[in-house]
Scaffold this active site. Structure first.
Site, PDB file in Angstrom:
ATOM      1  N   ALA A  40      27.881  27.235  24.439  1.00 36.88           N
ATOM      2  CA  ALA A  40      29.081  27.983  25.277  1.00 36.88           C
ATOM      3  C   ALA A  40      28.977  29.176  24.528  1.00 36.88           C
ATOM      4  CB  ALA A  40      30.511  27.446  25.088  1.00 36.88           C
TER       5      ALA A  40
ATOM      6  N   PHE B 243      34.370  27.401  23.413  1.00 34.16           N
ATOM      7  CA  PHE B 243      35.520  26.336  23.188  1.00 34.16           C
ATOM      8  C   PHE B 243      36.618  27.550  21.613  1.00 34.16           C
ATOM      9  CE2 PHE B 243      34.757  23.929  26.124  1.00 34.16           C
ATOM     10  CZ  PHE B 243      33.089  23.732  26.764  1.00 34.16           C
TER      11      PHE B 243
ATOM     12  N   GLN C 171      24.498  22.601  25.590  1.00 37.55           N
ATOM     13  CA  GLN C 171      25.250  21.313  25.966  1.00 37.55           C
ATOM     14  C   GLN C 171      26.281  21.865  26.286  1.00 37.55           C
ATOM     15  OE1 GLN C 171      27.233  21.264  21.219  1.00 37.55           O
ATOM     16  NE2 GLN C 171      25.538  23.008  21.596  1.00 37.55           N
TER      17      GLN C 171
ATOM     18  N   HIS D  46      25.441  17.550  27.819  1.00 35.59           N
ATOM     19  CA  HIS D  46      27.309  16.802  27.789  1.00 35.59           C
ATOM     20  C   HIS D  46      27.377  16.686  29.785  1.00 35.59           C
ATOM     21  CE1 HIS D  46      28.598  18.287  23.674  1.00 35.59           C
ATOM     22  NE2 HIS D  46      28.017  17.546  24.296  1.00 35.59           N
TER      23      HIS D  46
ATOM     24  N   CYS E  13      33.336   3.105  42.288  1.00 34.58           N
ATOM     25  CA  CYS E  13      32.074   2.125  43.272  1.00 34.58           C
ATOM     26  C   CYS E  13      30.952   2.876  42.689  1.00 34.58           C
ATOM     27  CB  CYS E  13      32.115   1.902  44.931  1.00 34.58           C
ATOM     28  SG  CYS E  13      32.008   3.818  45.341  1.00 34.58           S
TER      29      CYS E  13
ATOM     30  N   SER F 272      25.839  28.348  19.391  1.00 36.78           N
ATOM     31  CA  SER F 272      27.047  27.010  19.305  1.00 36.78           C
ATOM     32  C   SER F 272      27.064  26.947  17.598  1.00 36.78           C
ATOM     33  CB  SER F 272      25.596  25.531  19.592  1.00 36.78           C
ATOM     34  OG  SER F 272      26.355  24.700  19.552  1.00 36.78           O
ATOM     35  N   SER F 273      28.240  26.114  17.272  1.00 38.58           N
ATOM     36  CA  SER F 273      28.882  26.395  16.189  1.00 38.58           C
ATOM     37  C   SER F 273      28.912  25.047  15.373  1.00 38.58           C
ATOM     38  CB  SER F 273      30.487  26.213  16.585  1.00 38.58           C
ATOM     39  OG  SER F 273      30.709  24.979  17.612  1.00 38.58           O
TER      40      SER F 273
ATOM     41  N   ASN G  46      23.923  33.333  16.635  1.00 40.40           N
ATOM     42  CA  ASN G  46      25.142  32.904  16.597  1.00 40.40           C
ATOM     43  C   ASN G  46      26.240  33.866  15.618  1.00 40.40           C
ATOM     44  OD1 ASN G  46      27.195  30.617  17.862  1.00 40.40           O
ATOM     45  ND2 ASN G  46      27.368  30.345  16.127  1.00 40.40           N
TER      46      ASN G  46
HETATM   47  N1  APR Z   1      26.810  35.622  21.142  1.00 41.00           N
HETATM   48  C1  APR Z   1      25.850  34.935  20.481  1.00 41.00           C
HETATM   49  N2  APR Z   1      27.232  33.815  19.917  1.00 41.00           N
HETATM   50  C2  APR Z   1      28.146  33.610  20.440  1.00 41.00           C
HETATM   51  C3  APR Z   1      28.547  34.436  21.886  1.00 41.00           C
HETATM   52  C4  APR Z   1      27.209  35.495  22.102  1.00 41.00           C
HETATM   53  N3  APR Z   1      27.553  36.182  23.319  1.00 41.00           N
HETATM   54  N4  APR Z   1      29.563  34.130  22.025  1.00 41.00           N
HETATM   55  C5  APR Z   1      30.023  32.793  21.128  1.00 41.00           C
HETATM   56  N5  APR Z   1      29.164  32.764  20.478  1.00 41.00           N
HETATM   57  C6  APR Z   1      29.995  32.171  19.093  1.00 41.00           C
HETATM   58  C7  APR Z   1      30.513  32.104  18.544  1.00 41.00           C
HETATM   59  O1  APR Z   1      30.700  32.639  17.409  1.00 41.00           O
HETATM   60  C8  APR Z   1      30.496  30.342  18.912  1.00 41.00           C
HETATM   61  O2  APR Z   1      30.454  29.460  17.064  1.00 41.00           O
HETATM   62  O3  APR Z   1      28.790  30.720  20.403  1.00 41.00           O
HETATM   63  C9  APR Z   1      29.788  29.988  19.263  1.00 41.00           C
HETATM   64  C10 APR Z   1      30.089  29.098  20.458  1.00 41.00           C
HETATM   65  O4  APR Z   1      30.580  27.745  20.046  1.00 41.00           O
HETATM   66  P1  APR Z   1      31.773  26.583  20.345  1.00 41.00           P
HETATM   67  O5  APR Z   1      32.745  27.044  21.371  1.00 41.00           O
HETATM   68  O6  APR Z   1      32.353  25.797  19.217  1.00 41.00           O
HETATM   69  O7  APR Z   1      31.005  25.788  22.032  1.00 41.00           O
HETATM   70  P2  APR Z   1      29.651  25.015  21.665  1.00 41.00           P
HETATM   71  O8  APR Z   1      28.956  24.838  20.279  1.00 41.00           O
HETATM   72  O9  APR Z   1      28.880  24.966  22.399  1.00 41.00           O
HETATM   73  O10 APR Z   1      30.605  23.213  21.040  1.00 41.00           O
HETATM   74  C11 APR Z   1      29.761  22.244  22.097  1.00 41.00           C
HETATM   75  O11 APR Z   1      32.434  21.757  22.720  1.00 41.00           O
HETATM   76  O12 APR Z   1      34.292  20.837  23.363  1.00 41.00           O
HETATM   77  C12 APR Z   1      32.399  20.502  23.140  1.00 41.00           C
HETATM   78  O13 APR Z   1      31.532  19.939  25.094  1.00 41.00           O
HETATM   79  C13 APR Z   1      32.315  20.938  24.618  1.00 41.00           C
HETATM   80  O14 APR Z   1      30.071  21.287  24.811  1.00 41.00           O
HETATM   81  C14 APR Z   1      30.766  21.629  24.292  1.00 41.00           C
HETATM   82  C15 APR Z   1      30.850  21.649  22.434  1.00 41.00           C
END
Ligand code: APR
Length: 254
Positions: free
Chosen positions: A28, A39, A106, A124, A135, A198-199, A219
């Site tokens: 995200a 998230f 994701q 996802h 159905c 992604s976290s 990240n």
């Molecule tokens: N550039 C770099 N990193 C960023 C930016 C940006 N502009 N904005 C946010 N981040 C980082 C945040 O610091 C965070 O660590 O992106 C990471 C997003 O992590 P999450 O919010 O946990 O999203 P994600 O890892 O995609 O979550 C995985 O969790 O809820 C489920 O299905 C949902 O696909 C999702 C999955």
């Protein structure tokens, strides 16, 4: 940007150019600069406002579909109206120039495809289609949105007239889609993976980076894989990939 950043950028470019089968794994965080909150970012993450396991899970949809759409539709609409940002666009250009073999995402926002990327594994799911829970027939997601917005909530299947429609996204407690297994299979050839936004806290996707020899992480906040990565850049993805493109241009690679 300190010397550290420029050095890391050069290292990222080197790793990308010398890889046989470079890929990206996005979350995200790559779409926050397109206006879609992620998230888990403190303060703005979606899960600080609603409890996903309660509100946007498969059991929540089965238990109270009308409420699921009351909560979910505004987010689905926000996601569908977003546009790709420079990070998505540069990844698409890297693929077009042969410097990226595929993207495992994701994200359900479809922004990699909108940006022009071809080999995208949406592990996802996505928001292009929905399906009937009775159905199994598929329909466009636009049809579902129009139904709910016209007051039909929960949205019913137009084929069997009875089943409730569900988005073709992976909800909590859902099984993983075919795209996840295809991504895992392809990652066996990958020798360099860029994790972007992604976290890496959600499984089974968070298992995937463990299978790759060389990792780079772009990240803003720490991830469980940082110690395993050859380079970790705590910067916004839009900036890093715009700057990376410039480095490749100066090297005469693009
Ligand atoms: N550039 C770099 N990193 C960023 C930016 C940006 N502009 N904005 C946010 N981040 C980082 C945040 O610091 C965070 O660590 O992106 C990471 C997003 O992590 P999450 O919010 O946990 O999203 P994600 O890892 O995609 O979550 C995985 O969790 O809820 C489920 O299905 C949902 O696909 C999702 C999955």
């Amino acid at each position: 940007m300190g010397e550290g950043y420029q050095e890391k950028l050069r290292r990222l470019a080197e790793l990308l150019l010398s890889a046989n089968y470079p890929m990206a794994l996005t979350g995200a965080g790559i779409s926050t600069e397109s206006g879609i909150p992620d998230f888990r970012s403190p303060g703005t993450g979606l899960w600080e406002k609603i409890d996903p396991f309660k509100e946007l899970s498969r059991s929540a949809l089965m238990r109270n579909p009308a409420r699921f759409y009351e909560i979910g539709l505004p987010r689905f609409r926000q996601i569908r109206s977003a546009e790709p940002n420079p990070a998505h666009l540069v990844l698409a250009e890297l693929e077009a120039h042969g410097y990226l073999k595929g993207i495992v995402t994701q994200n359900i926002d479809g922004l990699h495809i909108k940006a022009g990327s071809k080999n995208v594994f949406e592990v996802h799911g996505h928001l292009r289609t929905c399906s009937c829970m009775r159905c199994g027939k598929e329909d466009s997601f636009d049809f579902l949105v129009d139904l709910v917005e016209s007051g039909v909530n929960p949205p019913l299947c137009r084929f069997c007239q009875e089943g409730v429609l569900r988005p073709n996204v992976v909800l909590f407690h859902d099984p993983m889609p075919r795209a996840f297994y295809d991504a895992a299979e392809t990652l066996q050839y990958c020798d360099f993976l860029m994790v972007i936004g992604s976290s890496l806290q959600v499984y089974p996707v968070a298992y995937l980076p463990a299978r790759v020899e060389k990792l780079a992480i772009i990240n803003i906040s720490p991830t469980p894989y940082d110690s395993k990565a050859l380079v970790v850049i705590r910067e916004k993805a839009g900036k890093v990939f715009s700057d990376l493109w410039e480095v490749l241009r100066q090297k005469g690679k693009v």
